[in-house]
Design a protein around this motif. Structure first.
Motif, PDB file in Angstrom:
ATOM      1  N   LEU A 215       0.824  -1.206   0.000  1.00  0.00           N
ATOM      2  CA  LEU A 215       0.000   0.000   0.000  1.00  0.00           C
ATOM      3  C   LEU A 215       0.858   1.255   0.000  1.00  0.00           C
ATOM      4  CD1 LEU A 215      -2.772  -1.063   2.543  1.00  0.00           C
ATOM      5  CD2 LEU A 215      -2.934  -1.009   0.056  1.00  0.00           C
ATOM      6  N   GLN A 216       1.940   1.262   0.775  1.00  0.00           N
ATOM      7  CA  GLN A 216       2.805   2.438   0.838  1.00  0.00           C
ATOM      8  C   GLN A 216       3.565   2.637  -0.463  1.00  0.00           C
ATOM      9  OE1 GLN A 216       5.050   1.418   4.322  1.00  0.00           O
ATOM     10  NE2 GLN A 216       3.439   2.054   5.736  1.00  0.00           N
ATOM     11  N   THR A 217       4.033   1.546  -1.064  1.00  0.00           N
ATOM     12  CA  THR A 217       4.792   1.661  -2.304  1.00  0.00           C
ATOM     13  C   THR A 217       3.917   2.160  -3.442  1.00  0.00           C
ATOM     14  OG1 THR A 217       6.212  -0.155  -1.580  1.00  0.00           O
ATOM     15  CG2 THR A 217       6.263   0.397  -3.913  1.00  0.00           C
ATOM     16  N   HIS A 222      -4.504   5.311   1.699  1.00  0.00           N
ATOM     17  CA  HIS A 222      -5.745   6.045   1.980  1.00  0.00           C
ATOM     18  C   HIS A 222      -6.995   5.290   1.545  1.00  0.00           C
ATOM     19  CE1 HIS A 222      -6.350   7.328  -2.303  1.00  0.00           C
ATOM     20  NE2 HIS A 222      -5.069   7.026  -2.339  1.00  0.00           N
ATOM     21  N   LEU A 223      -6.836   4.286   0.687  1.00  0.00           N
ATOM     22  CA  LEU A 223      -8.002   3.549   0.199  1.00  0.00           C
ATOM     23  C   LEU A 223      -8.387   2.382   1.097  1.00  0.00           C
ATOM     24  CD1 LEU A 223      -7.247   3.339  -3.625  1.00  0.00           C
ATOM     25  CD2 LEU A 223      -8.976   4.740  -2.496  1.00  0.00           C
ATOM     26  N   VAL A 377       7.420   9.648  -2.151  1.00  0.00           N
ATOM     27  CA  VAL A 377       6.546   9.813  -3.310  1.00  0.00           C
ATOM     28  C   VAL A 377       6.457   8.479  -4.030  1.00  0.00           C
ATOM     29  CG1 VAL A 377       6.217  11.016  -5.504  1.00  0.00           C
ATOM     30  CG2 VAL A 377       7.184  12.238  -3.540  1.00  0.00           C
ATOM     31  N   SER A 378       5.242   8.002  -4.227  1.00  0.00           N
ATOM     32  CA  SER A 378       5.043   6.750  -4.942  1.00  0.00           C
ATOM     33  C   SER A 378       5.018   7.024  -6.443  1.00  0.00           C
ATOM     34  CB  SER A 378       3.720   6.101  -4.502  1.00  0.00           C
ATOM     35  OG  SER A 378       3.426   4.990  -5.310  1.00  0.00           O
ATOM     36  N   LEU A 379       6.027   6.530  -7.147  1.00  0.00           N
ATOM     37  CA  LEU A 379       6.087   6.773  -8.592  1.00  0.00           C
ATOM     38  C   LEU A 379       4.975   6.036  -9.333  1.00  0.00           C
ATOM     39  CD1 LEU A 379       9.963   6.578  -9.161  1.00  0.00           C
ATOM     40  CD2 LEU A 379       8.539   8.562  -8.621  1.00  0.00           C
ATOM     41  N   LEU A 430      -2.694  -7.252  -8.001  1.00  0.00           N
ATOM     42  CA  LEU A 430      -2.292  -6.258  -8.995  1.00  0.00           C
ATOM     43  C   LEU A 430      -1.364  -5.204  -8.399  1.00  0.00           C
ATOM     44  CD1 LEU A 430      -5.692  -5.738 -10.869  1.00  0.00           C
ATOM     45  CD2 LEU A 430      -3.644  -6.877 -11.735  1.00  0.00           C
ATOM     46  N   LEU A 431      -1.709  -4.729  -7.197  1.00  0.00           N
ATOM     47  CA  LEU A 431      -0.869  -3.720  -6.550  1.00  0.00           C
ATOM     48  C   LEU A 431       0.501  -4.289  -6.199  1.00  0.00           C
ATOM     49  CD1 LEU A 431      -3.430  -1.972  -4.151  1.00  0.00           C
ATOM     50  CD2 LEU A 431      -2.597  -1.161  -6.367  1.00  0.00           C
TER      51      LEU A 431
END
Length: 740
Positions: A215-217, A222-223, A377-379, A430-431
């Motif tokens: 989730l952090q990467t 927030h979801l 910052v997540s690219l 997927l994430l």
């Protein structure tokens, strides 16, 4: 009206930047503000009132902290468990409210940890033996500020439970939430029961470390845990439901659809907020939604910016300490960006293009704020959110809430939750695939002027087409993305002793090289390598390590190494205890007498190869820059010190890292005399269970004329080796919430 609210908000937001609270001047500020309200300078009066209100509220939080004389003491107390206890890694963390003790008054809200705890439930009353501490955390540049986090939540003390007994069982609304969590976790939902509990109740303890990392990467935290977005989402869905029925002609004609839609949206948001415990982020979202719905019903002619300004004013008046939380800034900035991009423009995109445009606006617009707050910052965040936002919003959340509501009906509620869990399982797959391919990035810290320039740049870049200088917005981001970093002169070394608690991590940088001596501790629920060392290295602009030297394999010195190896390229890994390391790559054995030179700075190692214990077998490092020396000693004890003295090596050093954190069995008189340090660096935790440093050791150093720099008292330390100056302490950078 708008000008007055802007002035009031500016005064309230000043709290975030105050080094000290103007407590003695609060009444004067308030009186001056009230006086100016009656004149033409009323905006200045509202500004002063805002400062006075925020400072007074913050002082109440500071006054509610644990008394100094009880800091580190263990005492019996009684209180009620509030919120949902967080369980993981063999420890339960929970909040205790209205705590009482016979010895002294206690803060209204405590955050406690209990290792090997029995089952705890919200609403229970317990009698506990607790070792209490005043709010105090690690202080490092570019790393998480735990003291600000505690202050923002008005937590007056933290502590560790030693023993306890339950005085009364849970009851009322608090126990109802806990029972509902138990039922959700018991549902078979493809292994995603913890994620469903996070979505429905805001309880993220059911997500494991791998889930959080994904989730952090991908920038999707927030979801999956209830935030203001979920509350706004549910309100929007309920509003859209009534609007859709009205447009299809299925809405009763004698019921006005608009007030009904607004009322239903607000009711649904409040109910969802109560499920989530109505914490500050949810309160903020409910206030914002209420203002927006009222504006939509009656005051739409006043423009979109007015409800945002009213919501900001209400939130800050209700809780001025909200400005200490990054989520406050990000949530209001996100809404403001959407208003900037979509309100009052011709040719607004429709359909799926709205979502693409919104994700582009979020990715670019929040970039300066993320960098200013020191957040990564997540690219891959824009792409991940482009898929995950509609997936969670339309597919998962409605099923999860409806399934929870229908749990009393056999088979129906659990089936809906199974479907929601199946969707989450696919989404996490997927994430996870995206997280493996697109990393998270933390840029080097930028100066304030680059942040301001970047904010102006993103507003220009996101402005309507045809606006002059719009294309210059992207160029204004360059100083933010590639900030000017000072370069060391040849022959100098910059040394940082990080504040990692009961452990050690020292960064040594030359003009073009970087070395890390030890990696900090890792334990239950906290890895200093991931939480402290990596963010600080990235914030300083260190993108690779030429050498990671682990003095030995103890967890307080090598525990953070795994996170470092995973997050940063390391050219060479050296250790004084190779066989005991459990890392993804093998380490070289530290050899006695190895020497090298980087940019005019000399390095040499020493190690007692036949030491009979790991501490005395620590790999020592000596650094010399323009004749000024630093000696890093790991955990050697008196036996290791005697062997080092017998080696005949010149041990004189201007700076000495105190062996074994200043323990009683180290820093012998002969060793201190041989080194003759001008200053001593001490790395340890506040109120650590080992009693480090020992009073006799401190007396020995003081008698030798050495100045002592203590990470527990001073935070992270920085010195420039080769200039023969002093050390800069991070804790001396005054913040009103920070303990001295």
């Amino acid at each position: 009206m708008r000008l007055g609210m802007i002035a009031l908000c500016c005064g309230l937001l000043c709290l975030r930047f105050l080094p000290v609270l103007p407590v003695s001047a609060c009444l004067l500020l308030a009186a001056a503000g009230l006086g100016l309200l009656l004149s033409r300078l009323y905006p200045l009066g509202l500004f002063l009132l805002g400062v006075a209100w925020a400072a007074g509220s913050a002082q109440l939080a500071l006054d509610d902290r644990l008394p100094v004389e009880l800091d580190g003491q263990t005492l019996w107390l009684q209180g009620q468990v509030v919120g949902l206890p967080e369980q993981g890694d063999g420890v339960v963390r929970f909040y205790l409210q209205q705590a009482e003790s016979r010895r002294a008054p206690l803060p209204q809200r405590l955050r406690l940890s209990w290792y090997g705890a029995p089952a705890l439930a919200a609403g229970e009353v317990w009698r506990l033996a607790v070792s209490l501490k005043r709010p105090r955390g690690l202080v490092n540049p570019h790393a998480f500020d735990y003291e600000a986090w505690l202050t923002a939540r008005r937590i007056g003390a933290s502590g560790t439970v030693k023993a306890g007994e339950r005085l009364s069982m849970a009851g009322g609304p608090a126990s109802w939430r806990d029972n509902l969590r138990s039922r959700l976790l018991a549902v078979q939902a493809r292994g995603r029961e913890g994620a469903l509990a996070a979505l429905v109740l805001g309880d993220g303890s059911g997500l494991d470390d791998a889930d959080w990392r994904i989730l952090q990467t991908t920038g999707t935290v927030h979801l999956l845990v209830i935030s203001g977005q979920h509350v706004m989402l549910l309100g929007s869905l309920l509003y859209a439901l009534v609007l859709g029925l009205f447009r299809l002609g299925w809405w009763p004609r004698h019921w006005p659809w608009l007030p009904c839609a607004c009322a239903l949206a607000m009711f649904g948001a409040l109910a969802y907020g109560l499920l989530a415990g109505f914490e500050v982020p949810v309160q903020r979202a409910c206030a914002m939604l209420a203002v927006v719905l009222l504006w939509r019903w009656r005051f739409r002619h006043l423009g979109i910016w007015l409800p945002l300004l009213v919501a900001l004013t209400l939130v800050l008046m209700w809780e001025p300490l909200a400005s200490l939380q990054p989520g406050f800034w990000l949530s209001f900035a996100a809404v403001a960006l959407l208003a900037w991009c979509f309100s009052g423009r011709l040719g607004t995109p429709g359909g799926w293009r709205v979502l693409v445009h919104a994700q582009w606006a979020m990715a670019l617009g929040l970039l300066p704020l993320l960098l200013a707050l020191g957040l990564p910052v997540s690219l891959g965040g824009p792409l991940a959110n482009l898929v995950a936002v509609p997936w969670v919003s339309i597919g998962v959340v409605p099923l999860a809430l409806l399934g929870t509501l229908l749990l009393p009906l056999p088979g129906i509620g659990s089936s809906l939750l199974w479907l929601a869990g199946a969707q989450l399982e696919l989404l996490f797959a997927l994430l996870g695939w995206l997280a493996e391919r697109v990393p998270v990035w933390q840029f080097a810290a930028a100066p304030w002027w680059a942040v301001v320039l970047g904010l102006v740049g993103v507003l220009l870049a996101l402005s309507p087409r045809g606006l002059p200088l719009r294309l210059c917005g992207g160029l204004m981001l360059l100083p933010l993305l590639c900030p000017p970093l000072p370069r060391l002169s040849s022959g100098l070394a910059e040394v940082h002793q990080l504040d990692v608690g009961q452990g050690l991590a020292v960064l040594v940088r030359t003009r073009s090289h970087a070395l890390l001596y030890d990696a900090g501790p890792a334990g239950r629920g906290f890895d200093s390598g991931e939480k402290v060392v990596l963010p600080m290295l990235r914030g300083l602009g260190v993108r690779r390590l030429d050498l990671l030297l682990l003095s030995h394999a103890d967890q307080d010195h090598a525990g953070g190494a795994a996170a470092l190896l995973a997050g940063l390229p390391v050219e060479r890994l050296l250790s004084g205890e190779v066989q005991a390391l459990r890392l993804s790559r093998s380490a070289e054995d530290c050899r006695d007498g190895e020497q090298w030179q980087w940019d005019g700075v000399h390095f040499s190692t020493w190690r007692w190869q036949r030491a009979d214990n790991p501490n005395d077998g620590s790999c020592l490092l000596q650094v010399e820059a323009r004749g000024e020396r630093l000696l890093l000693t790991g955990d050697i004890g008196e036996a290791g010190e005697r062997h080092l003295l017998a080696s005949g090596r010149d041990l004189r050093a201007d700076w000495l890292q105190a062996p074994h954190h200043g323990s009683r069995g180290s820093s012998s008189a002969a060793f201190v005399a041989a080194v003759a340090p001008r200053a001593v660096l001490l790395s340890r935790a506040w109120h650590n269970p080992f009693g480090h440093p020992h009073a006799a050791v401190l007396a020995r150093y003081r008698q030798a004329g050495a100045r002592i720099y203590d990470s527990a008292r001073h935070g992270a330390l920085r010195l420039l080796l080769g200039r023969r100056g002093g050390a800069e302490a991070a804790r001396t950078q005054t913040r009103f919430w920070r303990e001295k």
